[in-house]
Design a protein around this motif. Structure first.
Motif, PDB file in Angstrom:
ATOM      1  N   VAL A 164      -1.123 -24.070 -17.043  1.00 51.95           N
ATOM      2  CA  VAL A 164      -0.616 -24.695 -15.311  1.00 51.95           C
ATOM      3  C   VAL A 164      -1.671 -23.980 -15.155  1.00 51.95           C
ATOM      4  CG1 VAL A 164       0.498 -25.843 -14.139  1.00 51.95           C
ATOM      5  CG2 VAL A 164       1.276 -26.065 -16.389  1.00 51.95           C
ATOM      6  N   ILE A 165      -3.428 -24.590 -14.117  1.00 53.48           N
ATOM      7  CA  ILE A 165      -3.365 -23.958 -13.517  1.00 53.48           C
ATOM      8  C   ILE A 165      -3.282 -25.129 -11.852  1.00 53.48           C
ATOM      9  CG2 ILE A 165      -6.509 -23.292 -11.906  1.00 53.48           C
ATOM     10  CD1 ILE A 165      -7.048 -23.587 -15.378  1.00 53.48           C
ATOM     11  N   ALA A 166      -2.949 -23.479 -11.287  1.00 56.66           N
ATOM     12  CA  ALA A 166      -2.043 -24.659  -9.609  1.00 56.66           C
ATOM     13  C   ALA A 166      -3.890 -23.994  -8.663  1.00 56.66           C
ATOM     14  CB  ALA A 166      -1.150 -23.207  -8.915  1.00 56.66           C
ATOM     15  N   TRP A 167      -4.662 -25.320  -8.203  1.00 57.44           N
ATOM     16  CA  TRP A 167      -5.526 -25.187  -8.088  1.00 57.44           C
ATOM     17  C   TRP A 167      -6.068 -25.819  -6.237  1.00 57.44           C
ATOM     18  CZ3 TRP A 167      -9.755 -23.170  -8.726  1.00 57.44           C
ATOM     19  CH2 TRP A 167     -11.017 -24.205  -7.748  1.00 57.44           C
ATOM     20  N   ASN A 168      -5.587 -24.605  -5.138  1.00 56.87           N
ATOM     21  CA  ASN A 168      -6.322 -24.703  -4.168  1.00 56.87           C
ATOM     22  C   ASN A 168      -7.303 -24.261  -3.721  1.00 56.87           C
ATOM     23  OD1 ASN A 168      -6.780 -21.813  -4.035  1.00 56.87           O
ATOM     24  ND2 ASN A 168      -4.834 -21.158  -2.653  1.00 56.87           N
ATOM     25  N   ARG A 169      -8.442 -24.897  -4.863  1.00 55.82           N
ATOM     26  CA  ARG A 169      -9.770 -24.675  -4.127  1.00 55.82           C
ATOM     27  C   ARG A 169     -10.477 -23.242  -3.632  1.00 55.82           C
ATOM     28  NH1 ARG A 169      -7.119 -29.677  -3.161  1.00 55.82           N
ATOM     29  NH2 ARG A 169      -6.609 -28.325  -1.223  1.00 55.82           N
ATOM     30  N   SER A 170      -8.858 -22.568  -3.289  1.00 55.01           N
ATOM     31  CA  SER A 170      -9.940 -20.975  -2.506  1.00 55.01           C
ATOM     32  C   SER A 170     -11.263 -20.148  -3.947  1.00 55.01           C
ATOM     33  CB  SER A 170      -8.308 -20.246  -2.515  1.00 55.01           C
ATOM     34  OG  SER A 170      -7.700 -19.981  -3.991  1.00 55.01           O
ATOM     35  N   THR A 171     -11.266 -19.376  -3.189  1.00 59.81           N
ATOM     36  CA  THR A 171     -11.888 -17.675  -3.570  1.00 59.81           C
ATOM     37  C   THR A 171     -11.735 -17.111  -4.375  1.00 59.81           C
ATOM     38  OG1 THR A 171     -13.572 -18.109  -2.078  1.00 59.81           O
ATOM     39  CG2 THR A 171     -13.493 -16.386  -3.331  1.00 59.81           C
ATOM     40  N   GLU A 172      -9.986 -17.312  -4.225  1.00 58.93           N
ATOM     41  CA  GLU A 172      -9.510 -16.241  -5.403  1.00 58.93           C
ATOM     42  C   GLU A 172      -8.259 -16.810  -6.587  1.00 58.93           C
ATOM     43  OE1 GLU A 172      -8.646 -15.090  -0.779  1.00 58.93           O
ATOM     44  OE2 GLU A 172      -8.594 -17.237  -1.915  1.00 58.93           O
ATOM     45  N   THR A 173      -8.515 -18.586  -6.284  1.00 66.04           N
ATOM     46  CA  THR A 173      -8.201 -18.720  -7.594  1.00 66.04           C
ATOM     47  C   THR A 173      -9.124 -18.877  -8.355  1.00 66.04           C
ATOM     48  OG1 THR A 173      -6.461 -19.941  -6.069  1.00 66.04           O
ATOM     49  CG2 THR A 173      -7.370 -20.755  -8.112  1.00 66.04           C
ATOM     50  N   ALA A 174     -10.334 -19.474  -7.676  1.00 63.66           N
ATOM     51  CA  ALA A 174     -12.263 -19.944  -8.393  1.00 63.66           C
ATOM     52  C   ALA A 174     -11.981 -18.637  -9.461  1.00 63.66           C
ATOM     53  CB  ALA A 174     -12.832 -19.401  -7.891  1.00 63.66           C
ATOM     54  N   ARG A 175     -11.599 -17.095  -8.910  1.00 57.81           N
ATOM     55  CA  ARG A 175     -11.715 -16.171 -10.102  1.00 57.81           C
ATOM     56  C   ARG A 175     -11.447 -15.733 -10.606  1.00 57.81           C
ATOM     57  NH1 ARG A 175     -11.603 -12.945  -5.735  1.00 57.81           N
ATOM     58  NH2 ARG A 175     -13.627 -13.042  -5.283  1.00 57.81           N
ATOM     59  N   THR A 176      -9.945 -16.157 -10.673  1.00 60.13           N
ATOM     60  CA  THR A 176      -9.031 -16.470 -11.278  1.00 60.13           C
ATOM     61  C   THR A 176      -8.879 -17.494 -12.618  1.00 60.13           C
ATOM     62  OG1 THR A 176      -7.107 -15.487  -9.754  1.00 60.13           O
ATOM     63  CG2 THR A 176      -6.279 -16.215 -11.736  1.00 60.13           C
ATOM     64  N   VAL A 177      -9.340 -17.701 -12.496  1.00 57.18           N
ATOM     65  CA  VAL A 177      -9.621 -19.527 -13.650  1.00 57.18           C
ATOM     66  C   VAL A 177     -10.777 -18.401 -14.128  1.00 57.18           C
ATOM     67  CG1 VAL A 177     -10.784 -21.147 -14.068  1.00 57.18           C
ATOM     68  CG2 VAL A 177      -8.842 -20.952 -11.992  1.00 57.18           C
ATOM     69  N   ALA A 178     -12.045 -18.429 -13.702  1.00 57.73           N
ATOM     70  CA  ALA A 178     -13.041 -17.583 -14.277  1.00 57.73           C
ATOM     71  C   ALA A 178     -12.538 -15.863 -15.217  1.00 57.73           C
ATOM     72  CB  ALA A 178     -14.090 -16.679 -13.364  1.00 57.73           C
ATOM     73  N   LEU A 179     -11.670 -15.396 -14.655  1.00 54.38           N
ATOM     74  CA  LEU A 179     -11.321 -14.115 -15.054  1.00 54.38           C
ATOM     75  C   LEU A 179     -10.190 -14.586 -16.588  1.00 54.38           C
ATOM     76  CD1 LEU A 179     -10.684 -11.950 -12.289  1.00 54.38           C
ATOM     77  CD2 LEU A 179     -12.158 -10.994 -13.928  1.00 54.38           C
ATOM     78  N   THR A 205     -10.291 -31.188  -8.055  1.00 50.37           N
ATOM     79  CA  THR A 205      -9.845 -30.204  -9.102  1.00 50.37           C
ATOM     80  C   THR A 205     -10.816 -31.335 -10.527  1.00 50.37           C
ATOM     81  OG1 THR A 205      -8.119 -33.153  -9.850  1.00 50.37           O
ATOM     82  CG2 THR A 205      -6.648 -30.369  -8.848  1.00 50.37           C
ATOM     83  N   ARG A 206     -11.398 -32.539  -9.960  1.00 46.20           N
ATOM     84  CA  ARG A 206     -12.069 -33.706 -12.009  1.00 46.20           C
ATOM     85  C   ARG A 206     -13.384 -32.323 -11.601  1.00 46.20           C
ATOM     86  NH1 ARG A 206      -9.221 -37.844  -8.631  1.00 46.20           N
ATOM     87  NH2 ARG A 206      -8.885 -39.412  -9.242  1.00 46.20           N
ATOM     88  N   GLU A 207     -14.222 -31.779 -10.156  1.00 46.84           N
ATOM     89  CA  GLU A 207     -15.493 -30.577 -10.505  1.00 46.84           C
ATOM     90  C   GLU A 207     -14.268 -29.446 -11.845  1.00 46.84           C
ATOM     91  OE1 GLU A 207     -17.140 -32.035  -6.216  1.00 46.84           O
ATOM     92  OE2 GLU A 207     -15.763 -31.016  -6.566  1.00 46.84           O
ATOM     93  N   LEU A 208     -13.429 -28.922 -10.951  1.00 52.02           N
ATOM     94  CA  LEU A 208     -13.009 -28.019 -11.669  1.00 52.02           C
ATOM     95  C   LEU A 208     -13.378 -28.239 -13.279  1.00 52.02           C
ATOM     96  CD1 LEU A 208     -12.059 -25.372 -12.513  1.00 52.02           C
ATOM     97  CD2 LEU A 208     -10.048 -25.644 -11.225  1.00 52.02           C
ATOM     98  N   ARG A 209     -12.087 -29.567 -13.242  1.00 51.51           N
ATOM     99  CA  ARG A 209     -11.728 -29.633 -14.849  1.00 51.51           C
ATOM    100  C   ARG A 209     -13.873 -29.863 -15.399  1.00 51.51           C
ATOM    101  NH1 ARG A 209      -9.106 -36.286 -16.249  1.00 51.51           N
ATOM    102  NH2 ARG A 209     -11.040 -36.814 -14.655  1.00 51.51           N
ATOM    103  N   HIS A 210     -14.611 -30.972 -14.503  1.00 49.59           N
ATOM    104  CA  HIS A 210     -15.891 -30.973 -15.514  1.00 49.59           C
ATOM    105  C   HIS A 210     -16.270 -29.819 -15.327  1.00 49.59           C
ATOM    106  CE1 HIS A 210     -20.180 -32.552 -16.159  1.00 49.59           C
ATOM    107  NE2 HIS A 210     -20.512 -31.720 -15.271  1.00 49.59           N
TER     108      HIS A 210
END
Length: 281
Positions: A164-179, A205-210
């Motif tokens: 489960v990815i808790a997506w709050n659209r932040s820089t920190e979460t974007a970095r965590t998803v990449a890692l 979330t749709r854009e991240l899913r893409h």
């Protein structure tokens, strides 16, 4: 993500740290290195304030430090041997373990040394005695530049199958998803969640899913209700209901001071999670 740091200190969650870390090591076919740690030297001690005002400073005694370091090494090596994990010089590359020689290292060193690893594994922090300590987690999160895997009090039966990815659209979460991509690539199910009235401006979330779909990852998206306005509670509740065995979340989108005063999702999750959590700042 092949190099895993496991700071060692005797506390009530150390078996969960070892078992969760080994699950990570098996998933990544990686190298696990243990090291013995201790609290930072109190600044008041360094300033020659009377010892009686500091509390327990037994960890400053050289003999105590030697015994603690040796106990941590024995615990780590005994666990790995019992699980059939080889040393790196006894077989082909793949899952193996080693130990960082030398004396006890303080929390700050965990953050510095962690820069040379792909990920650090620590236990769920608490201010209670004989538990993993918050300063160790904070050092790893803020100083290593690498992700941290938080082991829950009870090790999971599975690891990384339902993420489960808790997506709050932040820089920190974007970095965590990449890692987290090496683990996302091995997941059977990935669910990206967001919450009503939570987060910062950024991609949906749709854009991240893409983007994840373009990396060959099938992804579900959900919007989770947050009726009480407590994001951390809502995230953990949703993760449990979805059968999550790995939660991915950016750490401290708000400042630590603000989280300390007003509370925040990161602080709540660090203190209450019952599933492994991958975090980065």
């Amino acid at each position: 993500m092949k190099s895993i740091l496991v700071p060692m200190e005797e506390h009530v969650l150390i078996q969960s740290v070892l078992k969760t870390g080994l699950m990570l090591g098996r998933a990544l076919d990686g190298y696990m290195e243990g090291m013995a740690i201790t609290p930072n030297m109190p600044s008041s001690y360094a300033s020659d304030i009377t010892i009686g005002a500091i509390g327990d400073i037994s960890f400053l005694d050289p003999e105590v430090r030697r015994r603690r370091s040796e106990a941590s090494r024995r615990l780590f090596e005994t666990f790995m041997a019992a699980q059939g994990v080889p040393r790196p010089d006894t077989g082909p590359t793949g899952l193996c373990f080693g130990w960082r020689l030398g004396e006890l290292k303080e929390d700050d060193f965990v953050g510095h040394y962690g820069r040379a690893f792909d990920i650090t594994v620590l236990g769920r922090p608490s201010d209670q005695a004989n538990h993993p300590r918050p300063p160790t987690v904070e050092a790893a999160l803020f100083e290593s530049g690498r992700p941290v895997l938080i082991a829950p009090p009870t090790p999971p039966e599975t690891f990384g199958a339902t993420v489960v990815i808790a997506w709050n659209r932040s820089t920190e979460t974007a970095r965590t998803v990449a890692l987290a991509m090496p683990l996302l690539a091995k997941a059977h199910r990935i669910i990206v969640i967001d919450l009503e009235d939570w987060g910062v401006s950024g991609p949906s979330t749709r854009e991240l899913r893409h983007t994840l779909n373009r990396n060959g990852l099938p992804v579900e998206i959900r919007t989770v209700p947050n009726p009480n306005g407590h994001a951390g509670e809502a995230i953990l509740s949703a993760a449990r209901s979805m059968g999550c065995d790995l939660l991915v979340k950016g750490a401290y989108t708000q400042s630590r001071l603000r989280q300390f005063i007003f509370g925040g999702a990161t602080s709540h999750i660090l203190s209450n999670t019952t599933v492994p959590v991958l975090m980065a700042h």
